[in-house]
Design an enzyme around this catalytic site. Sequence first.
Site, PDB file in Angstrom:
ATOM      1  N   TYR A  22       0.797  -1.233   0.000  1.00 34.96           N
ATOM      2  CA  TYR A  22       0.000   0.000   0.000  1.00 34.96           C
ATOM      3  C   TYR A  22       0.830   1.284   0.000  1.00 34.96           C
ATOM      4  CZ  TYR A  22      -3.568  -3.418   1.293  1.00 34.96           C
ATOM      5  OH  TYR A  22      -4.399  -4.509   1.307  1.00 34.96           O
ATOM      6  N   HIS A  99      -9.287   0.308  -5.380  1.00 35.45           N
ATOM      7  CA  HIS A  99      -8.334  -0.441  -4.567  1.00 35.45           C
ATOM      8  C   HIS A  99      -6.934  -0.004  -4.955  1.00 35.45           C
ATOM      9  CE1 HIS A  99     -11.573  -2.880  -3.142  1.00 35.45           C
ATOM     10  NE2 HIS A  99     -11.966  -3.013  -4.390  1.00 35.45           N
TER      11      HIS A  99
HETATM   12  C1  DQA Z   1      -7.704  -2.818  -0.559  1.00 33.93           C
HETATM   13  C2  DQA Z   1      -7.729  -4.309  -0.919  1.00 33.93           C
HETATM   14  C3  DQA Z   1      -8.537  -5.100   0.104  1.00 33.93           C
HETATM   15  O1  DQA Z   1      -8.541  -6.477  -0.249  1.00 33.93           O
HETATM   16  C4  DQA Z   1      -7.919  -4.969   1.482  1.00 33.93           C
HETATM   17  O2  DQA Z   1      -8.699  -5.650   2.432  1.00 33.93           O
HETATM   18  C5  DQA Z   1      -7.673  -3.554   1.875  1.00 33.93           C
HETATM   19  C6  DQA Z   1      -7.215  -2.598   0.869  1.00 33.93           C
HETATM   20  C7  DQA Z   1      -6.782  -2.015  -1.498  1.00 33.93           C
HETATM   21  O3  DQA Z   1      -6.844  -0.779  -1.467  1.00 33.93           O
HETATM   22  O4  DQA Z   1      -5.993  -2.591  -2.251  1.00 33.93           O
HETATM   23  O5  DQA Z   1      -7.778  -3.195   3.039  1.00 33.93           O
HETATM   24  O6  DQA Z   1      -9.019  -2.307  -0.683  1.00 33.93           O
END
Ligand code: DQA
Length: 140
Positions: A22, A99
Site C-alpha cells: 500500500y 483499490h
Molecule cells: C484494498 C484491498 C482489500 O482487499 C484490502 O482488504 C484492503 C485494501 C486495497 O486498497 O488494495 O484493506 O481495498
Amino acid sequence: MNFLVLNGVNLNLTGKRERDVYGGQTLEEIEGELAAFCESNGHAAHFFQSNSEGELCTRIQQAEGVYDGIVLNAGAFTHYSYALRDAIAAIAVPVVEVHMSNVHAREEFRKKSVLTEVCKGEILGFGKNSYKLALESFWL
Ligand code: DQA
C-alpha cells in the site's frame, strides 16, 4: 463538482501496514494530494475514513443531494459487505470502487467484490493513483 472520498476498514493504517502493498504515505498525506488534485481541476473533495461498516453506510446514505460522486475504498468490507452494497444501490450518487493493490493478483478471497455490480466502475492496482484516476473519471 463536489466529491466524497470514503475509506473503510484498516485504511487508517496506510503508510504503516504492508508498505510493500500500500506504499509508505499515510492516508492523511494521500488525502492532502487528492484535495490539491481536485482543487487544481476546479473541484472539491471531502474525506471520511471509518473502521465501522455502519458509519460508512450512514455517510453513503447522507451523500444523496450533497455530492456529485463518491470514490470508495471499502478495504476488506469490499469482499463481503452486503450492507455497503445496499447503501450504494439505495442512492443515485455514482460510486467508483477503488483499490490501491491489484486484488486479482493476491489471495483468492480478494478477487470477489460484492460492491462492483452496484458501482459505476472500478479502478484498482495503481496505488494512490487509483484514487486520482477514479476522481478524474467523473470529469473526463
Ligand atoms: C484494498 C484491498 C482489500 O482487499 C484490502 O482488504 C484492503 C485494501 C486495497 O486498497 O488494495 O484493506 O481495498
